[in-house]
Design a protein around this motif. Structure first.
Motif, mmCIF file in Angstrom:
data_model
loop_
_atom_site.group_PDB
_atom_site.id
_atom_site.type_symbol
_atom_site.label_atom_id
_atom_site.label_comp_id
_atom_site.label_asym_id
_atom_site.label_seq_id
_atom_site.Cartn_x
_atom_site.Cartn_y
_atom_site.Cartn_z
ATOM 1 N N TRP A 1 -1.751 2.055 -3.014
ATOM 2 C CA TRP A 1 -2.994 1.311 -3.184
ATOM 3 C C TRP A 1 -3.801 1.365 -1.889
ATOM 4 O O TRP A 1 -3.234 1.468 -0.796
ATOM 5 C CB TRP A 1 -2.700 -0.151 -3.523
ATOM 6 N N SER B 1 0.831 -1.207 0.000
ATOM 7 C CA SER B 1 0.000 0.000 0.000
ATOM 8 C C SER B 1 0.865 1.256 0.000
ATOM 9 O O SER B 1 0.567 2.226 -0.705
ATOM 10 C CB SER B 1 -0.925 0.010 1.223
ATOM 11 N N GLN C 1 0.931 -1.280 -11.197
ATOM 12 C CA GLN C 1 -0.424 -1.624 -11.626
ATOM 13 C C GLN C 1 -0.942 -2.753 -10.744
ATOM 14 O O GLN C 1 -0.363 -3.844 -10.723
ATOM 15 C CB GLN C 1 -0.422 -2.072 -13.099
ATOM 16 N N ILE C 2 -2.035 -2.509 -10.032
ATOM 17 C CA ILE C 2 -2.500 -3.495 -9.056
ATOM 18 C C ILE C 2 -2.933 -4.797 -9.710
ATOM 19 O O ILE C 2 -2.912 -5.866 -9.080
ATOM 20 C CB ILE C 2 -3.633 -2.905 -8.183
ATOM 21 N N TRP C 3 -3.285 -4.737 -11.001
ATOM 22 C CA TRP C 3 -3.704 -5.976 -11.666
ATOM 23 C C TRP C 3 -2.539 -6.967 -11.757
ATOM 24 O O TRP C 3 -2.767 -8.180 -11.865
ATOM 25 C CB TRP C 3 -4.279 -5.690 -13.050
ATOM 26 N N ALA D 1 -6.637 -8.940 -3.197
ATOM 27 C CA ALA D 1 -5.732 -9.962 -3.717
ATOM 28 C C ALA D 1 -6.038 -11.327 -3.118
ATOM 29 O O ALA D 1 -5.847 -12.360 -3.774
ATOM 30 C CB ALA D 1 -4.286 -9.570 -3.442
ATOM 31 N N GLY E 1 -8.064 -2.522 -1.837
ATOM 32 C CA GLY E 1 -7.486 -2.990 -3.094
ATOM 33 C C GLY E 1 -6.475 -4.098 -2.887
ATOM 34 O O GLY E 1 -6.489 -5.121 -3.596
ATOM 35 N N VAL E 2 -5.577 -3.933 -1.904
ATOM 36 C CA VAL E 2 -4.595 -4.979 -1.622
ATOM 37 C C VAL E 2 -5.286 -6.205 -1.036
ATOM 38 O O VAL E 2 -4.945 -7.346 -1.369
ATOM 39 C CB VAL E 2 -3.503 -4.454 -0.677
ATOM 40 N N LEU F 1 -0.512 -7.645 -9.322
ATOM 41 C CA LEU F 1 -0.604 -8.410 -8.078
ATOM 42 C C LEU F 1 -1.700 -9.460 -8.187
ATOM 43 O O LEU F 1 -1.495 -10.628 -7.814
ATOM 44 C CB LEU F 1 -0.900 -7.473 -6.908
ATOM 45 N N TYR F 2 -2.845 -9.059 -8.716
ATOM 46 C CA TYR F 2 -3.948 -10.005 -8.872
ATOM 47 C C TYR F 2 -3.571 -11.133 -9.832
ATOM 48 O O TYR F 2 -3.885 -12.304 -9.587
ATOM 49 C CB TYR F 2 -5.190 -9.289 -9.412
#
Length: 390
Positions: free
Chosen positions: A47, A42, A103-105, A55, A51-52, A107-108
Motif C-alpha cells: 500500500w 505498506s 484489501q485496504i478497506w 486510515a 493510503g495507510v 483497515l479503514y
C-alpha cells in the motif's frame, strides 16, 4: 492555595484514572502507534503511504464526528458508564484490526469500528468528570489528565514496535488490546467517577453565570476562532506524529532510533500538558494558547533543514511534542472557561469535530506529498505555515 490542595486531595484518584483513560482511549494508543504500523503495513500489502495514512482520517473523524452526540449524553448521563462501555469497544476494535487483509478497506473498516465503538473514550468524557472535581486548579488537573496521551506516545510505540519485530504487525494490535483490558480497565473501573455534588453552573463568560446554551456558544466569535485554529494546528501536529518514524528511517536512522525519537515527543507531550495547565491557571488562556501553538513551526523547519539527526532532530521532536501536548488541553480548558459547564460536553464535542478533521486530513496530505515527490520537504514547509496560521 489551600483550596487547590483540598481539590487535589479529593480528586487525585480521578485524575489518575482519567489520565489512564486518555492514554488507552480512542485518541491515545490507537493514534500514537499508527506511525509504527505505517511501514510494516505498506511493506506487507504494498500500500502507498498516503493510503495507510488515510486510515487516520477514519480513526479521527469517526470519534470526532460522534463527539457532539457523546457530549450530549455526557451532559445528561453518568460519564463513568459511558467510559467503561466504550473501553470495551476500543478493545473489540483493536482485536478486529488483527484481521486486516490485503484489501485496504479492511483497515479503514477496522479503524472506523474502533472509533465509533470507542467514541465514549474521547477526551471530553475524561475532562467532563475532572472539571467537576476542580475549579481553582482546573488547568493543571486537565493538563495532568491529558498528559495520559503523552505517556502513550512515550511507551506505546516502543512496546508495539517490539511486538511487531518479534511476532508481526498483528501482535501489535493484540498487545494493545490485552494491555487495555488487563491494566487500564481495572484502574478506571476502580477510581473514575464524577463529583455529583458539584452544580454545573460554574461560571462561564458567554451566556451568564450558568454557562452558555449550545446555540449561544456556536454563534460566538470564540467558538469559531477556537475551531478554526485547532483544525490547522491539529493537522500540522498529527501529520508529523504519524510520519515521524517513517521520515526518520528514510533519513538513515534505525527503527529503534526512530521510535526513540518518537518517545522524546511523548515526554514533550507530557511536559507540555502539565506546563500549559500550570500557565493557564495563572495567565490569560488565549495569550498562552497563541504563544504555544506557534512552537511546532520551528520543529517543522528543523526537520526540513536537518532531517538526519543531531541536536536539531531532538529540538524538533520536543517542540512538536509540546504542541501536541497543548492542543487538546487548551481546547478543553478554554471551552470550560468561555462557555461554562452546563453544556460543556456537547460544546466541546462540536469543537472536537474540526480537531478531528485536521488530525485526519493532515497525515493524508503529508503522505500524498511523499508519494508525489519522493520526500517530505514541501509538506514540512506547509506544516510550518499551518502551525503559525493556527
Amino acid at each position: 492555595m489551600a483550596q487547590k490542595k483540598s481539590e487535589f486531595r479529593a480528586g487525585w484518584k480521578i485524575v489518575l484514572a482519567a489520565s489512564m483513560g486518555v492514554s488507552v482511549g480512542v485518541s491515545g494508543t490507537p493514534f500514537y502507534t499508527m506511525g509504527v504500523f505505517l511501514k510494516p503495513l505498506s511493506a506487507e500489502f504494498h500500500w502507498t503511504r498516503a493510503g495507510v495514512s488515510a486510515a487516520t482520517l477514519f480513526l479521527s473523524l469517526g470519534w470526532a464526528l460522534t463527539s457532539p452526540i457523546v457530549g450530549r449524553l455526557a451532559d445528561r448521563m453518568d460519564v463513568r458508564r459511558i467510559a467503561l462501555f466504550s473501553l470495551l469497544g476500543v478493545i473489540a476494535g483493536l482485536l478486529a484490526l488483527t484481521q486486516v487483509n490485503g484489501q485496504i478497506w479492511t483497515l479503514y473498516l477496522g479503524l472506523t469500528f474502533l472509533a465509533l465503538a470507542g467514541s465514549g473514550t474521547a477526551p471530553l468524557i475524561w475532562t467532563h468528570a475532572v472539571n467537576t472535581w476542580f475549579d481553582r486548579s482546573r488547568g493543571l488537573s486537565l493538563g495532568l489528565t491529558l498528559a495520559g496521551s503523552g505517556v502513550a506516545a512515550i511507551l506505546a510505540p516502543r512496546f508495539v514496535d517490539r511486538l511487531i519485530a518479534d511476532h508481526g504487525w498483528q501482535a501489535g494490535y493484540l498487545g494493545l488490546a490485552v494491555f487495555t483490558m488487563a491494566v487500564a480497565y481495572p484502574v478506571i473501573f476502580a477510581f473514575f467517577r464524577e463529583n455529583k455534588t458539584v452544580r454545573v453552573s460554574m461560571s462561564g463568560r458567554v451566556g451568564g453565570a450558568e454557562g452558555a446554551r449550545t446555540g449561544q456558544a456556536m454563534r460566538s466569535r470564540q467558538f469559531w476562532q477556537l475551531g478554526f485554529g485547532i483544525m490547522l494546528v491539529a493537522g500540522a501536529v498529527s501529520a508529523i506524529l504519524i510520519h515521524m518514524v517513517a521520515l526518520l528511517t528514510d533519513s538513515g536512522l534505525s527503527r529503534n532510533e526512530a521510535t526513540g525519537v518518537a518517545g522524546l515527543m511523548g515526554f514533550a507531550v507530557v511536559f507540555g500538558r502539565v506546563a500549559i495547565g500550570f500557565l493557564v491557571d495563572r495567565f490569560h488562556g488565549p495569550y498562552v494558547a497563541g504563544s504555544v501553538l506557534m512552537v511546532p513551526a520551528a520543529g517543522y523547519l528543523l526537520l526540513w533543514s536537518h532531517p538526519g539527526g543531531g541536536w536539531e532532530l531532538i529540538a524538533a521532536a520536543l517542540t512538536i511534542g509540546m504542541a501536541a501536548g497543548a492542543e487538546v488541553d487548551l481546547l478543553a480548558y478554554l471551552s470550560s472557561r468561555f462557555f461554562g459547564l452546563r453544556n460543556y460536553g456537547v460544546i466541546y464535542g462540536f469543537l472536537l469535530v474540526p480537531f478531528g478533521v485536521g488530525a485526519g486530513v493532515g497525515p493524508i496530505l503529508l503522505g500524498r506529498v511523499y508519494d508525489t515527490t519522493g520526500g517530505y520537504g514541501p509538506g514540512l514547509v506547509a506544516g510550518a505555515i499551518c502551525a503559525v496560521s493556527g
